[in-house]
Design a protein around this motif. Structure first.
Motif, PDB file in Angstrom:
ATOM      1  N   LEU A 174      -7.665  26.455 -66.528  1.00 29.29           N
ATOM      2  CA  LEU A 174      -6.551  24.930 -67.018  1.00 29.29           C
ATOM      3  C   LEU A 174      -7.283  23.655 -67.086  1.00 29.29           C
ATOM      4  N   LYS A 175      -7.037  23.393 -68.287  1.00 26.81           N
ATOM      5  CA  LYS A 175      -7.565  21.947 -68.876  1.00 26.81           C
ATOM      6  C   LYS A 175      -6.289  21.252 -68.994  1.00 26.81           C
ATOM      7  N   VAL A 176      -6.214  19.884 -68.170  1.00 28.18           N
ATOM      8  CA  VAL A 176      -4.551  18.898 -67.955  1.00 28.18           C
ATOM      9  C   VAL A 176      -5.226  17.813 -68.686  1.00 28.18           C
ATOM     10  N   VAL A 177      -4.953  17.833 -70.094  1.00 26.97           N
ATOM     11  CA  VAL A 177      -4.917  16.432 -71.074  1.00 26.97           C
ATOM     12  C   VAL A 177      -3.328  15.001 -70.146  1.00 26.97           C
ATOM     13  N   GLN A 643     -12.560   9.160 -79.013  1.00 28.10           N
ATOM     14  CA  GLN A 643     -11.112   9.314 -77.743  1.00 28.10           C
ATOM     15  C   GLN A 643     -11.258  10.474 -77.454  1.00 28.10           C
ATOM     16  N   TYR A 644     -12.441  11.868 -78.107  1.00 29.70           N
ATOM     17  CA  TYR A 644     -11.893  13.070 -77.115  1.00 29.70           C
ATOM     18  C   TYR A 644     -13.508  13.250 -76.669  1.00 29.70           C
ATOM     19  N   SER A 645     -14.323  12.695 -76.896  1.00 29.82           N
ATOM     20  CA  SER A 645     -15.247  12.130 -75.409  1.00 29.82           C
ATOM     21  C   SER A 645     -14.816  12.731 -73.900  1.00 29.82           C
ATOM     22  N   ASN A 646     -13.890  11.376 -73.414  1.00 30.39           N
ATOM     23  CA  ASN A 646     -13.478  12.038 -72.139  1.00 30.39           C
ATOM     24  C   ASN A 646     -11.313  12.032 -71.897  1.00 30.39           C
TER      25      ASN A 646
END
Length: 926
Positions: A174-177, A643-646
């Motif tokens: 599970l990953k949370v953005v 932007q999506y690296s972190n």
């Protein structure tokens, strides 16, 4: 599914060399060689679905027959059977994700109580949760708007966010953005989606398509990238996360052929509004739509994403866009690696999933065709996405709306023709032109800054560039920026009563707007950044200025919102705004400048410059070559990579949350937002055998078209209802009740809100609302209170209903609340597909009256005592007997159809639900 369970009955396992690695895949062409399917004639969407079924054959959950049934797809008709689909991942937003996380956290707590290993409880299928639904436009039109909105967002949602922050670290798979990252579907499109996975499984590298289900209806946007996916109910999503298949009927597929190219001045928003109108008229509910043709090949990927996003608006399960060179170009532009792009190219070509220029057209159930060059600039509204209005017709269409408004107020039928309108006028109606234009003496003036501006019928009080539908497209967003630039250079200003906002779907959008030098011009017109999230499109538009709000209320004005969203239903955008119009971002800026929808922008000036010279829309509309040149210079892969690296780190507000840690969630008994649900407390490891339901009472006798909003409302919480009384008892002021939707992590609120709709019509009660009669005492009381008394008396409950039970949003709490009220079965004339599945997922038995029979034809009053017999021998699609006993000794016996559609659904029912079965299997090591 365990490695030992996987079978290959069709000899479809093959290997290919990708990037100097031997990779296993499950070949669809092998099915063709075996004479089982004609792959080259199947729609591409069916091919992707077929691969998932083929790859997961285990002989139990997914069988050879499932493969053969789907492979036999034909335009002449499909088999009326369900197939099991195991997607490669699940995606959620925070409104629907919170209850899912609560459930899985509760399973962990139960696992520990049962002596098992709580660390073993994790999603089996990978899941992403993007927090994007909670931010609101409280502040706007200033450089500090975004910062203030984000702080207010965290203030409102601290308890919910602490839970999700804990889940981010506590669960595998599970990953949370975090908040302030973007909108779920745009983040999915730009970053999360891989198109093709290559992962180690069972000791070997396996390549397979990226597929998903999501807990938001606009999950369909990802089909623009050639990734098969759509929205499902919360319980279904949880079941998939925990390794259970999603059962679905074999779909019909409508082919939508596109020819030609968009003309100068026409946007992809205009295209999708035309497509929505056409498909709604054609009828595609429950079907797949697949785009093809030379016009499709000419579309940019983000234009395809716009088409796919609005599948719920045209009624389809999804709108699929097959993978081709345009897909690969977009992947490169958004920073995907060269290796990933090569994987997609090689795998899809090998599997027959790549749309080649010379490929034969697939066969479809039915087809439509649209010459894109005929599309014209349009809006849609005032309350349905399919009601498209060409710009030249906008003023006339608004006048028609006002005729209907005035007719409704006077109790007359809405006027449809000029003759009707004239007759209505002669009967005392008012001329719309007299009311909507500033020369009318009855208009009150509001002073805004140094200007005197009339707020009246048709005034645009909300203009919002928002939603995933349009903000994922550089052409649309840069187009809005260029239009703003030209307007500022002409000296134009937005009318002071307009609440403006810019809510992009990702941080990359503001990067390329700044790189193009366009943000200062948007700011100059009040389109300052208000945050990264859904905002206005889901109704989080925030309050209007007090003076504007008062004028609307005092004069009962029909004012307008123009937004680049995908939904404009009544009351959705803002409770004071009756007319809501969907439009491209460029037109949002244009109507903010005009300040009214009562205008023909093709003929009338949008405004006058400071010297009194008229400025027309054509004077500030960006040209296609100017737009393309700006995009080429401003949008780079490095922006997406940066932007999506972190992206999972979040803002300082997210990182500073005082979230709990550890394997187990630390439940707070005082929280009014998050509580451990009772589903797994005092949990028996062994289940009793199937038993008949004896001595049941009806909690409600309902009519047709009972929606999930009737069963589990999402809106405001009345203080006089059980949920409101509970919150007051907990010390919550009524102004802080928030909504049922925001409190889905607290079963105490949600079970009290079940059947809590103030418009519910229960035939047992003498009034509208959440009322019933507690039959043992013949006493009228709230449904929740009666259910608790029945539970105390150990009396099982049933619901008796009409046709289309459970229509509307696939809301998990409509089934969870039903179970918590002690309802054992629902007997209805027919069920909405997803809600039926959700009932099964919570261990509630769905039963259907025989064709031609109903509560009315059988003479049921709802006051009987019900025995449901034959359950001991329960079978899929079987039959049971119901005996309804009246107090006077009379009996009515009738048979009902069992709406359990497979052996696995029998197992779910026996276990009390999907999650219950999952927990027992894990404890027992199965």
């Amino acid at each position: 599914m365990k490695c030992a369970d996987l079978k290959d009955p069709f000899g479809s396992r093959q290997t290919i060399n990708i990037d100097n690695k031997e990779v296993t895949f499950y070949s669809l062409k092998k099915l063709e060689e075996a004479g089982i399917a004609n792959i080259s004639k199947l729609p591409y969407s069916i091919r992707v679905l077929l691969e998932a079924v083929l790859r997961n054959v285990d002989g139990k959950v997914i069988t050879e027959d499932d493969v053969k049934n789907l492979a036999s797809w034909s335009p002449d008709g499909v088999l009326a059977v369900d197939i099991p689909f195991i997607p490669s991942r699940v995606i959620m937003q925070d409104f629907t994700g919170v209850p899912a996380v609560v459930d899985i956290a509760a399973i962990r707590s139960a696992m520990e109580r049962l002596g098992g290993d709580p660390s073993a409880i994790n999603p089996v299928i990978p899941a992403d949760l993007v927090i994007d639904h909670s931010i609101q436009v409280d502040y706007y039109g200033t450089s500090y708007a975004r910062n203030c909105n984000e702080k207010y967002e965290f203030h409102r949602n601290t308890e919910r966010y602490e839970l999700l922050h804990w889940a981010q670290n506590a669960f595998d798979n599970l990953k949370v953005v975090p908040p302030a990252s973007g909108i779920i579907h745009q983040v999915n499109l730009e970053y999360l989606a891989s198109v093709v996975h290559m992962k180690e499984k069972c000791g070997e590298l396996v390549a397979y398509p990226d597929t998903l289900v999501g807990t938001d209806s606009h999950t369909t946007m990802i089909n623009g990238l050639g990734v098969l996916g759509w929205g499902v109910g919360g319980i279904e999503a949880e079941a998939v996360m925990l390794g259970q298949p999603y059962y679905m009927p074999i779909p019909e597929v409508v082919g939508f052929k596109l020819t030609g190219e968009l003309r100068e001045g026409v946007s992809s928003t205009d295209l999708v509004l035309t497509v929505v109108q056409m498909l709604r008229k054609h009828g595609v509910v429950g079907k797949f739509v697949e785009f093809y043709g030379p016009g499709y090949k000419a579309l940019e990927l983000t234009e395809r994403a716009v088409l796919a996003n609005m599948a719920p608006e045209y009624g389809a399960t999804m709108g699929f866009c097959p993978v081709d060179e345009v897909t690969l170009e977009y992947m490169t532009m958004t920073g995907r690696t060269a290796e990933q792009v090569d994987l997609v190219r090689n795998y899809c070509k090998k599997q027959g999933l790549f749309l080649e220029n010379d490929a034969p057209e697939p066969e479809f159930t039915s087809t439509l065709e649209l010459d894109i060059s005929t599309v014209e600039p349009s809006l849609a509204g005032p309350k349905r996405p399919q009601d498209r209005i060409p710009i030249p017709e906008m003023s006339r269409a608004f006048h028609q709306t006002m005729k209907e408004v005035f007719a409704a107020k006077s109790g007359k039928i809405a006027c449809e023709t000029d003759a009707d309108y004239g007759r209505w006028l002669s009967e005392g109606g008012y001329s719309v032109s007299e009311i909507t234009h500033p020369h009318h003496t009855g208009i009150t003036k509001i002073k805004c800054a140094d200007d005197v501006v009339a707020v009246t019928h048709g005034s645009v009080v909300i203009a919002s560039i928002t939603s995933c539908t349009n903000t994922s497209s550089p052409a649309l967003m840069i187009g809005a920026g260029l239009l703003a630039k030209k307007a500022v250079e002409k000296g134009l200003k937005v009318k002071p009563f307009v609440k403006t906002s810019l809510a992009p779907g990702s941080r990359v959008v503001t990067d390329y707007l700044e790189e193009a030098g366009l943000m200062p011009y948007l700011d100059a017109l009040g389109f300052h950044l208000v945050g990264y999230g859904c905002l206005t499109c889901i109704g989080n538009s925030g309050p209007l200025r007090e003076a504007v709000s008062n004028e609307i209320e005092n004069k009962d004005l029909t004012v307008a919102a123009v937004l680049s969203g995908n939904r404009n239903f009544e009351g959705r955008i803002n409770s004071q705004v009756k007319a809501n119009y969907l439009a491209s971002p460029m037109l949002v800026v244009a109507y903010a400048l005009a300040g009214t929808v009562d205008i023909d922008l093709t003929k009338e000036p949008i405004a006058c410059d400071p010297n009194g010279q008229p400025v027309y829309l054509k004077d500030i509309w960006p040209g296609k070559e100017e737009l393309n040149e700006c995009i080429r210079g401003a949008v780079t892969p490095e922006m997406f990579k940066a932007q999506y690296s972190n992206v999972y780190n979040g803002t300082e507000l997210w990182r500073e949350l005082d979230a709990p840690e550890g394997l187990l969630y630390d439940w707070d008994a005082d929280s009014t937002y998050i509580q451990e649900p009772p589903f797994f407390k005092d949990f028996p490891l062994d289940v009793d055998g199937l038993a008949d339901i004896k001595g049941a009472k009806a909690l409600a006798l309902l009519g047709d078209s009972i929606t999930t909003d009737h069963i589990s409302p999402a809106g405001s919480i009345p203080s006089s209802y059980p949920a409101g009384e509970y919150l007051i008892a907990k010390g919550v002021d009524e102004k802080n009740f928030n909504s049922y939707g925001s409190r889905r992590g607290n079963h105490e609120v949600m079970m009290r809100g079940t059947f809590g709709n103030v418009r519910l019509k229960n035939k047992l009660a003498g009034k509208e609302g959440s009322w019933t009669v507690y039959l043992p005492e013949d006493k009228e009381m709230p449904i929740y209170d009666a259910a608790m008394k029945y539970i105390d008396q150990k009396i099982p409950l049933v619901i008796v209903a009409g046709k289309e039970y459970g229509t509307g949003s696939s809301r998990d709490w409509a089934a969870k609340g039903t179970q918590l009220l002690g309802i054992k079965a629902v007997i209805a004339e027919s069920f909405e597909r997803i809600h039926r599945s959700n009932l099964v997922g919570m261990g509630v038995l769905p039963l259907q009256f025989k064709s031609g029979e109903s509560a009315e034809t059988l003479g049921l009053t709802g006051k009987e005592t019900y025995d449901i017999t034959g359950i001991e021998a329960l079978k899929p699609f079987g039959e049971l007997t119901v005996i309804a006993k009246s107090d006077d000794g009379g009996e009515k016996t009738f048979n009902v159809d069992v709406r359990l559609n497979s052996e696995i659904e029998i197992e779910y029912y026996m276990n009390g639900g999907i999650l219950h079965k999952f927990l027992r299997d894990r404890v027992k090591g199965e």
